[in-house]
Each structure stands twice: as C-alpha cells, then as structure tokens.
Design a protein around this motif. Structure first.
Motif, short mmCIF file in Angstrom:
data_model
loop_
_atom_site.label_atom_id
_atom_site.label_comp_id
_atom_site.label_asym_id
_atom_site.label_seq_id
_atom_site.Cartn_x
_atom_site.Cartn_y
_atom_site.Cartn_z
N HIS A 27 0.81 -1.22 0.00
CA HIS A 27 0.00 0.00 0.00
C HIS A 27 0.84 1.27 0.00
O HIS A 27 0.34 2.35 -0.32
N ASN A 51 -5.10 -0.41 -11.96
CA ASN A 51 -6.52 -0.12 -12.14
C ASN A 51 -7.05 -0.44 -13.54
O ASN A 51 -8.21 -0.15 -13.84
N ASP A 77 -9.75 8.84 -9.51
CA ASP A 77 -9.12 8.18 -8.38
C ASP A 77 -7.59 8.22 -8.45
O ASP A 77 -6.90 7.52 -7.71
N GLU A 148 -10.65 0.32 -8.60
CA GLU A 148 -10.44 -0.57 -7.46
C GLU A 148 -9.59 0.11 -6.41
O GLU A 148 -9.85 0.00 -5.21
N TYR A 149 -8.56 0.86 -6.87
CA TYR A 149 -7.63 1.52 -5.96
C TYR A 149 -7.70 3.04 -6.12
O TYR A 149 -7.77 3.55 -7.24
N LYS A 150 -7.69 3.74 -5.00
CA LYS A 150 -7.35 5.17 -5.01
C LYS A 150 -5.83 5.26 -4.98
O LYS A 150 -5.18 4.55 -4.22
N VAL A 151 -5.28 6.13 -5.80
CA VAL A 151 -3.82 6.22 -5.91
C VAL A 151 -3.37 7.65 -5.67
O VAL A 151 -3.91 8.59 -6.27
N LYS A 177 -7.79 -0.36 -0.05
CA LYS A 177 -7.55 -0.14 -1.47
C LYS A 177 -7.05 1.29 -1.76
O LYS A 177 -7.50 1.94 -2.69
N THR A 178 -6.12 1.73 -0.92
CA THR A 178 -5.46 3.03 -1.14
C THR A 178 -3.98 2.77 -1.38
O THR A 178 -3.34 2.05 -0.62
N LEU A 179 -3.44 3.36 -2.42
CA LEU A 179 -2.07 3.11 -2.82
C LEU A 179 -1.27 4.40 -2.81
O LEU A 179 -1.60 5.36 -3.50
#
Length: 381
Positions: A27, A51, A77, A148-151, A177-179
């Motif tokens: 992460h 993503n 995102d 799928e991921y917040k980046v 799901k935060t990167l």
C-alpha cells in the motif's frame, strides 16, 4: 502511460507487474531513482496497470475507460502531489494541476528545474506545505469513485520537511484499497519516519544504449549525436533533452573552442568579453548544458590519453580537437579542470551570479593550464 512507453528498466517493470499478478501490492511504495531515470513515469504506468480493467501479461490494455483516463491524467481516483511555489493564488497542488498535467504529458522524465520553468517561479523555493498535506488527507478519506484503488503519487517527498509527519498514520494505516506511490531522488532528504513505512523500489539510471536508442527513436537524431548526448547526460533523460535543445539553438563546440583558446593563451580582455557577453547570457539551463558539454570534452581528452579511444563518442571535428589537446596537458590538470567545471555547474544550479562564476572559472583555468605544475612536469602551450 504504459510500461512499453518507458525506456529501459525491464527488471523493475517485471517486478511491478508480478506484484499485481500475485496480489502483493504494497500500500506504500517508494520509487527511488535519480533525476531523469523515469521513476515518475514508472509510478504512473504502475498505477494505470493496477486499475486497468483488462490487464495484459506485460502491460495495461491502453483501451479500457480507466486507461484512457490515466493516459490523460484525469482519472478521478488518481491524485498527484508535488513541490510547488505557494502564493495567495496557489495554496495546494491542485491549484496548478493543469500545468502539472501538461508538463508530465509533454515530458514524463521531468526534473524540478523543468517543472519550475513551467510555473515561471523565478527564484522562489519549492516545497510541499502543510495545507497540501491536509488536502491529501481529505482527498484520501473519500471513497473511490470508480476504480479498485485510489492512488496518490507524490513526486519528490524530499520537499515535505517535518510537515510530512502528519501523513504517517495515513501511510501506515490507510483506508482499504489506497495506494501511496512516493517518487524520490534523494533518500537522505526524506523523513526516516516515512521511509520506514514504505517498500523500496530501487530504480537505476538509464543505460547508455537505452538512452541512445531513445534519442534516435523518439527524437530522430543521428546515431553519432545520440551517442555523444547519451554519454554526457549519463543516464538522465531530462539532461539529455536539455542538451538536445541546447545543441539545436547553439554551437557548443564553437563556443567551447573559442573559450578554451582564450584561456590557454591567457587573453584577459577576450576572457572577460566571452564570459560577460556570451556565457552569462545563455540562460541558466543553457549555461548548465554548456558546462556539461565542457566536462564531457575534458573527459574525452582523458579517455584518449589513457588509450580508451573505443569509448570516445565524438564527431570528426570534435575528435580532432580532443586529440590535439590531449597531447598538451597532464591527467592531473584535466582532473582538476573537471572539478572546477563541476563546482561552477553547482553554483549555476544554486542561482549564483553567472558573470562572476564564469569569469572566476576562466581565470582559475588559466592558472591551471598555464602556470600550475605537477610532480611529473607539465607541457604547456
């Protein structure tokens, strides 16, 4: 941005691809590489792959809705943070987001000075202020819109200073799901509390052949010129682009030869004139490029002295000059000349007065080449 668009770094690309395929996406990751190595481009390509709605074995598809938005850097995102120059109109990074998108799309290998020029920042000091940190916390506390991921990609976290401690809890225990992708150049300037909470992705400078092929393929320049620029830039594509722009508008060889002629013959009035009217008026990036060119020429002279002609990448006119010059001075003198050129380059980077710096450099080179002696004796002009 796709992996295929990024020069070199196949091992790093494979590592990043495998982390997604094996569901081992850390992460918080620190992409650590020198300026112009492509570390920022790799971070963006990695986020796009994470993503992508239709992942391929070796890259994102480039065709799905997510990829199209990533290509334009407008995915809801995908968030960016970077050093900027706070003012009444610019309190957080998003206030100059359009300028950032334009700069990154035009030059994914950008360095801080290139980014500074896009903002017309003058002599202001860049940083990532506490308001920007609070804005990051606010944005990442929201749910993902569609991916799928917040980046969050933070470029140059070295400019966080102590304000970065406010991000520690978020980095250590982020929402699901935060990167976090931190893209840095100097590990020693990053807060240790942040380094300890991230997984390191080490990125080396770009190899000579990869750099040369990039210049030939992307900028359609001759193989010999690409070889020379790749040698000078030493793995830094941003510097290679600076040198390419400089060579397109200036005759660096002619200026260098004229300057050296005045130095080795100790012609004081001409030295003052070329320092004042030519070199000091090139503009900071061109001044740095000229100094790098001069450093490269001295290094090529040293290579010929050491019998390493196969490593010399020069055109015929430049090669003739280097061969003649290599017969006149000792290795120790040339080594000291490079040290003086590098100190002047550092002074230009630090916004020193170019008239003073170039005149001082010229006079020190006069003393070095015409009067300084070494134990083995020196041949002079």
């Amino acid at each position: 941005m796709q992996f295929k668009d990024i020069t070199g770094h196949q091992e790093v690309k494979n590592h990043l691809l495998n982390s997604v395929k094996t569901n081992r996406v850390s992460h918080a990751q620190l992409f650590l590489g020198p300026e112009g190595s492509g570390s920022l481009a790799l971070a963006v390509a990695y986020a796009q792959y994470v993503n992508c709605e239709n992942k391929k074995d070796n890259d994102s598809c480039g065709e799905c809705s997510s990829c199209h938005k990533y290509e334009r850097l407008i995915h809801p995102d995908l968030h960016f943070s970077y050093p900027f120059y706070p003012s009444k109109e610019t309190a957080v990074a998003i206030d100059v987001l359009q300028e950032w998108r334009t700069a990154l799309q035009k030059n994914p290998y950008l360095g801080l000075n290139y980014w500074r020029d896009q903002l017309d920042a003058g002599n202001k000091q860049a940083n990532i202020p506490i308001k920007e940190v609070h804005d990051i916390i606010k944005k990442l506390s929201l749910k993902a819109f569609e991916a799928e991921y917040k980046v969050l990609i933070m470029w140059l976290p070295e400019y966080l200073d102590k304000e970065g401690n406010a991000l520690l809890k978020l980095i250590e225990e982020p929402p699901a799901k935060t990167l976090f992708l931190l893209v840095a150049e100097n590990q020693e300037r990053i807060l240790n509390t942040i380094i300890s909470r991230t997984q390191l992705v080490k990125i080396n400078k770009i190899g000579h052949d990869d750099m040369k092929n990039y210049l030939v393929d992307k900028h359609q320049i001759e193989n010999s010129t690409a070889n020379e620029i790749a040698f000078i830039a030493d793995g830094n594509i941003q510097e290679a682009l600076n040198l390419l722009a400089y060579q397109e508008h200036n005759s660096s060889f002619t200026t260098f030869v004229e300057w050296m002629r005045y130095i080795v013959t100790d012609r004081g009035s001409e030295i003052m004139k070329i320092s004042d009217e030519n070199l000091s008026k090139l503009g900071r990036e061109n001044q740095k490029s000229f100094l790098l060119y001069a450093i490269n020429m001295i290094r090529q002279i040293m290579l010929i002295q050491q019998g390493l002609r196969s490593l010399v990448f020069l055109k015929e006119e430049e090669l003739n000059f280097v061969e003649k010059f290599s017969e006149l001075y000792q290795f120790e003198q040339l080594t000291e000349a490079i040290n003086l050129l590098e100190k002047t380059h550092y002074g230009i980077e630090r916004n020193g007065n170019p008239k003073i710096l170039f005149l001082d450099l010229s006079l020190q080179l006069v003393l070095l080449f015409k009067y300084q002696t070494f134990p083995k004796g020196t041949q002079y002009i």
